[in-house]
Motif scaffolding. Structure first.
Motif: not given
Length: 144
Positions: A109, A112-113, A115-120, A123
């Motif tokens: 998790e 994943a968090r 990775s999501a922060e990196s993607l965010s 973007y």
């Protein structure tokens, strides 16, 4: 004979306080019964002797059963403790396995968090770049 000395006339198997009691076994080997005990047995009637022997045998059997019950109770207590200990070990092992699984899930998790922060962030930068390009394009359009 006891310790190389003759036994006294009043010596008895029941006499444990006079120091003879600790040597009863050797005294019995030398003479089956001591003089005082022989006199007591001679005075008893045969029927009394048989009844006494039956009573003593009954007491021995009763004590044997009591010891057997005590042994069974102790055995049951040990079995209960052993079962509780096995259950505690199983519970501990299960808890350790659950903890390890939870750590793995937490790590997944967390990744994943991140990775999501990196993607965010990617973007967000892309949106800021598009907004800048849009402002520049609008500014050029206004100039023309």
């Amino acid at each position: 004979m006891h310790g190389g000395e003759p036994l006294r006339d009043d010596a008895s198997i029941r006499d444990y306080n006079g120091g003879i009691g600790c040597h009863v076994a050797s005294a019995i080997e030398e003479a089956l019964l001591l003089p005082k005990d022989m006199a007591e047995i001679k005075n008893m009637r045969k029927n009394e002797l048989i009844l006494d022997n039956k009573r003593y045998l009954g007491m021995i059997i009763q004590n044997t059963f009591k010891l057997d019950e005590m042994l069974n109770a102790c055995s049951n207590q040990l079995d209960g403790k052993r079962k509780r200990r096995v259950m505690a070990v199983q519970t501990l092992s299960k808890s350790e396995q659950d903890l390890a699984d939870a750590k793995k899930k937490l790590q997944a998790e967390e990744e994943a968090r991140k990775s999501a922060e990196s993607l965010s962030e990617g973007y967000q930068k892309q949106a800021e770049e598009h907004a800048r390009l849009l402002r520049e394009t609008n500014a050029e359009l206004k100039k023309t």
